[in-house]
Design an enzyme around this catalytic site. Structure first.
Site, short mmCIF file in Angstrom:
data_model
loop_
_atom_site.label_atom_id
_atom_site.label_comp_id
_atom_site.label_asym_id
_atom_site.label_seq_id
_atom_site.Cartn_x
_atom_site.Cartn_y
_atom_site.Cartn_z
N GLU A 197 34.90 38.58 35.43
CA GLU A 197 35.47 39.13 34.18
C GLU A 197 36.75 38.40 33.81
OE1 GLU A 197 35.66 43.42 34.62
OE2 GLU A 197 33.57 43.60 34.03
N GLU A 237 26.51 42.99 36.32
CA GLU A 237 27.04 44.35 36.46
C GLU A 237 26.52 45.21 35.32
OE1 GLU A 237 31.27 44.97 36.92
OE2 GLU A 237 31.49 43.14 38.11
C1 BGP Z 1 34.22 45.85 36.19
C2 BGP Z 1 34.60 45.17 37.47
C3 BGP Z 1 34.16 45.83 38.71
C4 BGP Z 1 33.89 47.31 38.61
C5 BGP Z 1 33.33 47.78 37.30
C6 BGP Z 1 33.34 49.28 37.09
O1 BGP Z 1 35.29 45.75 35.30
O2 BGP Z 1 34.18 43.83 37.54
O3 BGP Z 1 34.98 45.43 39.75
O4 BGP Z 1 34.76 48.10 39.26
O5 BGP Z 1 33.96 47.20 36.21
O6 BGP Z 1 34.62 49.72 36.77
P1 BGP Z 1 35.31 50.94 37.49
O7 BGP Z 1 35.26 50.65 38.94
O8 BGP Z 1 36.67 50.98 36.97
O9 BGP Z 1 34.51 52.12 37.12
#
Ligand code: BGP
Length: 485
Positions: A182, A376
């Site tokens: 990201e 993701e």
């Molecule tokens: C993205 C990241 C992850 C992950 C995901 C979910 O931004 O790459 O590392 O954590 O989001 O977000 P969160 O954990 O804040 O729910």
């Protein structure tokens, strides 16, 4: 849904990151990294934005990453469960500070290198290919202290050394790589994304875009090294994606939505097309930004573009120029979005918009014409364990089913998608909130927000459902009922 939509060797699996699963934060010589300084609670958000008072953990705070879900010691058990679900790939990241504890050590840390050797071996023995991100919210803290992290050009060389070290070591084991997770997070949570800490009165935008330039050059150099060291590997970029919708068809709103999208596409335009986009010039001028570039940089960027576009998709976003409308923001999403009345929201306020996934995938493919890899996607939700020890997470199945259906639609639209790794196939520490109760997994982990719990793993209902999805190559048989999408 037809059962021949997903290509034969579609890469189904899950995605985790060192900083949110491993724990063992000082074990075997590891140095401190970004998340080791992020406590749970109210302070976390300010710290993630770069307003951080100290580069050492503070007394009296709880740091969930220090132990996380103890993947460092339990990865064999977890991989066995992923294999049971039929994973073809597991996306992981390497912790830079396990390999180079300070970031500029003379020699790499053998214990750190060995850990990932063992992890990759275990995956391969279980029929799972590793997909590896070089930097997932990860900079050794020593480099933040010494150089101010990515604001310094010095990081480009140090990152190159790190990348070459891991490519050389794992060249026979890892064929899918990604550079920065990201990468556009640097604009929204600059400490989390890039280790940037700001002093009072500094021009943050200037620092962010200079740091971005350094990361973009470092990313291109990593692509170069990867292609030289592992000619049969593929290396991609990684974008926090999610198309912006205009709140109305007022051209002002439409233009603003385009600008908001460009804020993120800016990074991928450079990584994929190999040069700064035309609109960047005006943006830099309008904002009085001067980006220092070295003479060879343009050539480096042009010569070493990525092989595929990795991206995360959780939500679409909505924007407006109307001050009244802007008051109605949804909470919880770092990208800031107006509440969209046509779609629902998660318990954390994140927009749930499966169709937006199809739209986003189509736009990315139109723009870059390179294979996409969905690395993701998922729903962060609160799970309850019943008295019988079951977790009936139908809401998660529903979210994933609707998103996988739209991914299938995108493939039928002609978009080339090579794989899908849902986020957090096992419950892990949330990046944005540090909570454990925001769960994404098919596998429950007995641990709460304060760090209590046995860390026992329990299969949820979605575990069996996702196993069926993979087994049927996306035919997505609903658990129990055999009804199709
Ligand atoms: C993205 C990241 C992850 C992950 C995901 C979910 O931004 O790459 O590392 O954590 O989001 O977000 P969160 O954990 O804040 O729910």
């Amino acid at each position: 849904m037809r059962n021949d939509i997903f290509p034969e060797h579609f890469l189904w699996g899950g995605a985790i990151a060192a900083n949110q699963v491993e724990g063992a934060y000082l074990e075997d010589g590891k140095g401190l990294t970004i998340v080791d300084l992020l406590p749970t609670g109210e302070k976390r958000r300010g710290f993630m934005k770069g307003n951080i008072p100290s580069l050492a953990p503070l007394e009296g705070e709880f740091y969930p990453a220090h132990e996380a879900i103890d993947f460092y010691h339990r990865y064999k058990e977890d991989i066995a469960l992923f294999a049971e679900m039929g994973f073809k790939v597991l996306r992981v990241s390497i912790a830079w500070s396990r390999i180079f504890p300070t970031g500029e050590d003379q020699a790499p840390n053998e214990a750190g290198l060995k850990f990932y050797d063992d992890l990759f071996d275990e995956l391969i023995q279980n029929g799972i290919q590793p997909v590896v991100t070089l930097a997932h919210f990860d900079v050794p803290v020593y480099l933040i202290e010494q150089y101010g992290s990515w604001r310094s050009r010095k990081l480009v060389d140090l990152f190159e050394t790190y990348a070459k070290t891991v490519f050389t070591r794992y060249k026979d084991k890892v064929k899918y790589w990604m550079t920065f997770n990201e990468i556009n997070m640097l604009l929204h949570l600059p400490f989390l994304g890039a280790g940037l800490v700001f002093k009072e009165g500094e021009n943050q935008k200037q620092i962010q875009y200079q740091a971005a330039h350094h990361q973009l050059v470092a990313s291109a150099l990593a692509v170069k090294s990867c292609h030289e060291i592992i000619p049969d590997a593929k290396i991609g970029c990684m974008l926090a994606a999610g198309t912006f919708y205009p709140y109305t068809c007022n051209p002002e709103d439409v233009y603003k939505a385009m600008e908001k999208d460009r804020e993120s596409y800016f990074f991928i335009d450079v990584q994929s097309r190999g040069e700064y986009p035309a609109y960047a010039k005006r943006f830099f001028e309008d904002n009085n930004l001067e980006i220092k570039m070295e003479p060879g940089d343009a050539k480096i960027l042009k010569s070493h573009t990525v092989d595929y576009i990795g991206f995360s998709y959780y939500s679409s976003r909505t924007t407006s120029t109307d001050p009244e409308v802007i008051k109605n923001m949804t909470s919880g999403n770092v990208f800031g979005s107006i509440a969209n009345p046509y779609v629902s929201k998660s318990e954390w306020g994140w927009t749930i918009d499966p169709k937006g996934f199809r739209i986003t995938a189509n736009q990315l493919y139109d723009r870059y014409q390179k294979p996409l890899f969905v690395v993701e996607n998922g729903l962060g939700a609160i799970d309850e364990v019943t008295v019988d020890g079951e977790i009936n997470d139908d809401y998660r199945i529903d979210y994933l089913k609707r998103h996988i259906t739209e991914m299938g639609q995108a493939i039928q639209d002609g978009v080339k998608i090579i794989g899908y790794t849902s986020w957090g196939p096992i419950d892990i520490v949330s990046a944005s909130s540090g909570e454990m109760k925001k769960r994404y997994g098919y596998i429950y982990v007995d641990r709460d927000n304060e760090g209590n719990g046995s860390l026992t793993r329990i299969k949820k209902k979605s575990f069996h459902w996702y196993k069926n999805v993979i087994e049927s190559n996306g035919q997505t048989v609903e658990s129990g009922s055999l009804s199709r999408l």
